[in-house]
Design a protein around this motif. Structure first.
Motif, PDB file in Angstrom:
ATOM      1  N   SER A 136       0.820  -1.215   0.000  1.00 23.52           N
ATOM      2  CA  SER A 136       0.000   0.000   0.000  1.00 23.52           C
ATOM      3  C   SER A 136       0.851   1.261   0.000  1.00 23.52           C
ATOM      4  CB  SER A 136      -0.920   0.015   1.230  1.00 23.52           C
ATOM      5  OG  SER A 136      -0.161   0.200   2.408  1.00 23.52           O
ATOM      6  N   GLY A 137       2.127   1.122   0.405  1.00 22.81           N
ATOM      7  CA  GLY A 137       3.030   2.262   0.359  1.00 22.81           C
ATOM      8  C   GLY A 137       2.745   3.323   1.387  1.00 22.81           C
ATOM      9  N   ALA A 138       2.103   3.011   2.510  1.00 24.71           N
ATOM     10  CA  ALA A 138       1.800   4.019   3.514  1.00 24.71           C
ATOM     11  C   ALA A 138       1.791   3.375   4.887  1.00 24.71           C
ATOM     12  CB  ALA A 138       0.447   4.679   3.229  1.00 24.71           C
ATOM     13  N   SER A 139       2.041   4.192   5.887  1.00 24.99           N
ATOM     14  CA  SER A 139       2.020   3.741   7.262  1.00 24.99           C
ATOM     15  C   SER A 139       1.505   4.878   8.126  1.00 24.99           C
ATOM     16  CB  SER A 139       3.427   3.329   7.712  1.00 24.99           C
ATOM     17  OG  SER A 139       3.496   3.198   9.110  1.00 24.99           O
ATOM     18  N   LEU A 140       0.825   4.536   9.213  1.00 18.35           N
ATOM     19  CA  LEU A 140       0.358   5.570  10.137  1.00 18.35           C
ATOM     20  C   LEU A 140       1.522   6.325  10.749  1.00 18.35           C
ATOM     21  CD1 LEU A 140      -2.598   3.745  11.939  1.00 18.35           C
ATOM     22  CD2 LEU A 140      -2.742   5.614  10.285  1.00 18.35           C
ATOM     23  N   GLU A 141       2.716   5.725  10.766  1.00 18.90           N
ATOM     24  CA  GLU A 141       3.890   6.407  11.300  1.00 18.90           C
ATOM     25  C   GLU A 141       4.345   7.545  10.398  1.00 18.90           C
ATOM     26  OE1 GLU A 141       6.987   3.663  12.133  1.00 18.90           O
ATOM     27  OE2 GLU A 141       5.744   2.383  13.404  1.00 18.90           O
ATOM     28  N   ASP A 142       3.860   7.572   9.161  1.00 17.00           N
ATOM     29  CA  ASP A 142       4.221   8.667   8.253  1.00 17.00           C
ATOM     30  C   ASP A 142       3.541   9.974   8.635  1.00 17.00           C
ATOM     31  OD1 ASP A 142       5.762   6.947   6.763  1.00 17.00           O
ATOM     32  OD2 ASP A 142       4.171   6.466   5.359  1.00 17.00           O
ATOM     33  N   PHE A 143       2.526   9.896   9.483  1.00 14.09           N
ATOM     34  CA  PHE A 143       1.772  11.082   9.867  1.00 14.09           C
ATOM     35  C   PHE A 143       2.300  11.621  11.189  1.00 14.09           C
ATOM     36  CE2 PHE A 143      -0.944   8.984   6.883  1.00 14.09           C
ATOM     37  CZ  PHE A 143      -1.624  10.003   6.236  1.00 14.09           C
ATOM     38  N   THR A 179      -3.772   8.801   1.342  1.00 12.01           N
ATOM     39  CA  THR A 179      -2.620   8.244   2.055  1.00 12.01           C
ATOM     40  C   THR A 179      -3.035   7.698   3.412  1.00 12.01           C
ATOM     41  OG1 THR A 179      -1.172   9.827   0.947  1.00 12.01           O
ATOM     42  CG2 THR A 179      -0.303   8.742   2.894  1.00 12.01           C
ATOM     43  N   LEU A 180      -3.916   8.427   4.111  1.00 15.25           N
ATOM     44  CA  LEU A 180      -4.391   7.940   5.403  1.00 15.25           C
ATOM     45  C   LEU A 180      -5.213   6.666   5.229  1.00 15.25           C
ATOM     46  CD1 LEU A 180      -4.556   8.470   8.459  1.00 15.25           C
ATOM     47  CD2 LEU A 180      -6.701   9.677   8.042  1.00 15.25           C
ATOM     48  N   ALA A 181      -6.055   6.630   4.202  1.00 11.73           N
ATOM     49  CA  ALA A 181      -6.839   5.417   3.949  1.00 11.73           C
ATOM     50  C   ALA A 181      -5.928   4.223   3.673  1.00 11.73           C
ATOM     51  CB  ALA A 181      -7.789   5.654   2.778  1.00 11.73           C
ATOM     52  N   ARG A 182      -4.866   4.430   2.905  1.00 13.27           N
ATOM     53  CA  ARG A 182      -3.915   3.349   2.647  1.00 13.27           C
ATOM     54  C   ARG A 182      -3.227   2.908   3.934  1.00 13.27           C
ATOM     55  NH1 ARG A 182      -2.540   2.311  -2.651  1.00 13.27           N
ATOM     56  NH2 ARG A 182      -3.416   3.738  -4.216  1.00 13.27           N
ATOM     57  N   ALA A 183      -2.914   3.868   4.789  1.00 17.42           N
ATOM     58  CA  ALA A 183      -2.253   3.532   6.049  1.00 17.42           C
ATOM     59  C   ALA A 183      -3.184   2.730   6.963  1.00 17.42           C
ATOM     60  CB  ALA A 183      -1.798   4.814   6.754  1.00 17.42           C
ATOM     61  N   ILE A 184      -4.463   3.089   6.989  1.00 23.17           N
ATOM     62  CA  ILE A 184      -5.429   2.319   7.782  1.00 23.17           C
ATOM     63  C   ILE A 184      -5.522   0.894   7.252  1.00 23.17           C
ATOM     64  CG2 ILE A 184      -7.875   2.120   8.381  1.00 23.17           C
ATOM     65  CD1 ILE A 184      -7.994   5.194   8.346  1.00 23.17           C
ATOM     66  N   HIS A 185      -5.587   0.763   5.938  1.00 26.89           N
ATOM     67  CA  HIS A 185      -5.634  -0.571   5.327  1.00 26.89           C
ATOM     68  C   HIS A 185      -4.379  -1.376   5.672  1.00 26.89           C
ATOM     69  CE1 HIS A 185      -6.248  -3.702   2.275  1.00 26.89           C
ATOM     70  NE2 HIS A 185      -4.975  -3.508   1.947  1.00 26.89           N
ATOM     71  N   ALA A 186      -3.199  -0.715   5.598  1.00 27.38           N
ATOM     72  CA  ALA A 186      -1.945  -1.421   5.874  1.00 27.38           C
ATOM     73  C   ALA A 186      -1.853  -1.886   7.318  1.00 27.38           C
ATOM     74  CB  ALA A 186      -0.763  -0.510   5.537  1.00 27.38           C
ATOM     75  N   ALA A 187      -2.543  -1.203   8.231  1.00 25.63           N
ATOM     76  CA  ALA A 187      -2.505  -1.581   9.643  1.00 25.63           C
ATOM     77  C   ALA A 187      -3.653  -2.509  10.027  1.00 25.63           C
ATOM     78  CB  ALA A 187      -2.544  -0.323  10.514  1.00 25.63           C
TER      79      ALA A 187
END
Length: 471
Positions: A136-143, A179-187
């Motif tokens: 997904s290329g995103a993480s909640l840690e990116d925020f 990006t946030l949606a991708r991070a939620i999916h990745a987690a």
């Protein structure tokens, strides 16, 4: 926020010297006497993690290095040493130190070591984030969550990652909704399943329904995302028929639906442009991402992350962002929000030639912020930078963007000196670097001799010699 540096030194004089240097460099500093104190400080509940440790090796230094290494991913440590250890730094480096400096450290050498250590730490953090990412290329840690609104948004996102309910992300263009949606999916538990996105506003209304639901063969995005997550950007652009069919998908629960909007969705529902039942199904867990102009305290951290990532992507040596450049980034309004910031930093990191990004690496931003010039340090960020009488700043450009005449700049400098030194001619002349008779003549030229310039007698009145009579 400036990086936080923890200083550990048993010698109070050396400790104060290093602390003064660190603060003069523009960093936040905290000073302790012993390694045991530092370890207790790091282990205390809720204690913030320093970005760097400057450690006197005599203050239980090797014990602290070992304890830090055991914690995993410790902050970098610069060791201060004297005698044989300063000559042969190998043991300290083997114990995990980033650098070893002789006591007392040369300020310029210390400054360079601090910047290199912080730069390397940012790169390591970014590499770890990239390694943890999935497709997904995103993480909640990116925020970053410095503002209350952002802290709440990330808390809701973390909760959403543990659930399977629909998610609605609201906010302006560029704040990072997808990006946030991708991070939620990745987690989430669906991380191994597909994440597909459809930007509804980018398609003609007649093309949206086939794209979502497919034709007779059922080859639409919903079929491809089965068991995973489907993200709908600008969900209010969906036509009525697609909205009705989307309700059936939500009822089935086989594919998780996340939606985003830059508009007030409840108002759209009240106006009949979105089905109210669809709104209430999507808005079970609404998350609002505030614009970047309301998150100024997060810009430093975001920019550092984008810079480290760009250096990795472009194969460049990791770069830091200078304090003046960060001041410029904080002063800009960022109408394109986080997306615009990311593009600006990536461009600067990819094209910069120096080891540090400066104002000159952000020419498009500097051109839009009053008080900043692309190839000079910031003149001012305060309202006084407009160059009004009595302002401590000189505005170098006129309203048409042309350089102001020297005479105007000189007059403004003299007016400021009058205020600053209360008309005391000797102090004014010394500060401005001119003789008193020259200064008195310029006061008369600018019509200021009768204001405060006569608080002291002129050279002609007091019989003082005229060393600049030929001026």
């Amino acid at each position: 926020m400036p990086p936080k540096i923890l200083i550990v030194d048993a010698d109070p004089v050396e400790r104060l010297h290093v602390e003064a240097c660190v603060r003069r460099f523009g960093f936040a500093a905290e000073a302790l006497a012993q390694g045991a104190e530092a370890l207790a400080r790091l282990r205390a509940p809720g204690a913030g993690r320093p970005d760097l440790i400057i450690l006197d090796i005599d203050a239980q230094g090797f014990e602290l290095l070992a304890a830090l290494d055991a914690r995993g991913f410790p902050p970098p440590a610069i060791v201060l040493a004297c005698g044989a250890l300063a000559q042969t730094p190998g043991p300290a480096l083997d114990a995990g130190a980033f650098d070893v400096l002789r006591k007392p450290p040369d300020p310029e050498r210390l400054k360079a070591s601090i910047r290199n250590a912080l730069r390397a730490a940012r790169l390591e953090d970014e590499l770890r984030r990239l390694a943890r990412r999935d497709g997904s290329g995103a993480s909640l840690e990116d925020f970053h969550g410095a503002s209350p609104q952002m802290i709440r948004a990330l808390d809701l996102a973390a909760r959403a990652a543990r659930e399977t309910l629909p998610v609605l992300v609201e906010g302006e263009a560029g704040v990072g909704k997808e990006t946030l949606a991708r991070a939620i999916h990745a987690a989430s538990a669906r991380r191994e399943r597909p994440f597909l996105a459809l930007r509804c506003a980018a398609h003609a209304p007649g093309a949206l329904e086939p794209a979502l639901f497919g034709g007779p063969d059922g080859d639409g995005l919903l079929a491809q995302a089965r068991g995973g997550t489907l993200f709908l950007g600008d969900v209010c652009a969906l036509p009525d028929g697609a909205q009705a069919r989307l309700l059936d998908v939500l009822d089935a629960g086989e594919t998780r639906v996340m939606a985003a909007t830059r508009r007030n969705l409840i108002e759209r529902a009240k106006a009949g442009r979105l089905r109210e039942d669809l709104y209430f199904r999507l808005a079970v867990g609404p998350i609002f991402l505030p614009p970047l102009r309301r998150r100024v305290d997060e810009i430093d951290g975001l920019a550092a992350g984008f810079c480290a990532r760009a250096c990795v992507d472009h194969g460049r040596f990791p770069r830091a962002i200078s304090a003046p450049a960060l001041a410029l980034l904080r002063a800009y309004g960022w109408p394109g929000n986080v997306g615009e910031l990311a593009r600006a930093v990536e461009r600067a990191a990819a094209l910069a030639r120096g080891g540090e990004l400066g104002i000159e690496d952000f020419p498009a931003v500097a051109a839009r912020v009053e008080g900043f010039l692309p190839f000079a340090p910031p003149l001012a960020r305060a309202a006084d930078a407009r160059g009004a009488q009595g302002s401590p700043f000189l505005r170098l450009l006129d309203d048409d963007g042309e350089a102001r005449p020297l005479a105007e700049l000189e007059e403004q400098a003299i007016r400021f000196a009058l205020e600053r030194y209360h008309g005391r001619m000797s102090k004014m002349a010394k500060a401005l670097g001119v003789g008193r008779s020259t200064l008195y003549r310029k006061l008369k030229d600018y019509g200021l001799a009768g204001s405060r310039g006569e608080a002291e007698p002129s050279p002609a009145q007091d019989g003082a010699p005229r060393p600049d009579a030929a001026a």
